[in-house]
Design a protein around this motif. Structure first.
Motif: not given
Ligand SMILES: Nc1ncnc2c1ncn2[C@@H]1O[C@H](COP(=O)(O)OP(=O)(O)OP(=O)(O)O)[C@@H](O)[C@H]1O
Ligand SMILES: [Mg+2]
Length: 126
Positions: A99-126
């Motif tokens: 959002q800060a960089g005016s990128l499409p929201r779809q890009r978030v899902d795309d990169v999570l998928d690219m690095v294999g984090l889709t399944e845990v994308a909703g977990k707190k990183v801590g």
């Protein structure tokens, strides 16, 4: 392409980066290795315009980071993993950046998928 030419950063009498010249080509993963204090973090800070070079220059696709109108559409960086808010999920961390960089929201899902984090994308990183 990241192009560093004679990149130099001095802090007083300490040469943190000393006439560094290299190219990082697109489409391949490039490792950046060196012992503690070799100047890796300083080099990355110079690439991102977080510090000014004492001598030399560095460009990303032919332009310095600071001269780019929409840098986040070309460059992503994480210098300090502990700077990520522990209570935020990977999805929301990437979402604020998008959002800060005016990128499409779809890009978030795309990169999570690219690095294999889709399944845990909703977990707190801590
Ligand atoms: N803000 C600063 N002021 C003074 N000296 C600094 C500063 N930042 C870095 N240095 C010095 O510059 C040199 C390079 O430091 P830098 O942090 O870039 O190395 P590094 O390769 O990232 O090390 P590490 O593997 O420990 O992360 C070191 O001698 C460091 O002490
Ligand atoms: Mg470092």
């Amino acid at each position: 392409m990241i192009t560093a030419t004679g990149l130099t950063k001095r802090y007083g009498s300490t040469a943190a980066v000393d006439h560094l010249t290299f190219e990082v080509k697109p489409g391949i993963v490039t490792g950046f290795l060196g012992p503690n204090g070799a100047g890796k973090t300083t080099s990355m800070r110079l690439i991102l315009g977080l510090d000014a070079a004492t001598e030399g220059s560095v460009t990303i696709n032919g332009q310095s980071y600071r001269d780019k109108k929409a840098p986040m559409q070309e460059v992503g960086a994480l210098i300090d993993p502990s700077a990520v808010h522990g209570g935020r999920s990977a999805y929301h961390h990437l979402l604020w950046q998008a959002q800060a960089g005016s990128l499409p929201r779809q890009r978030v899902d795309d990169v999570l998928d690219m690095v294999g984090l889709t399944e845990v994308a909703g977990k707190k990183v801590g």
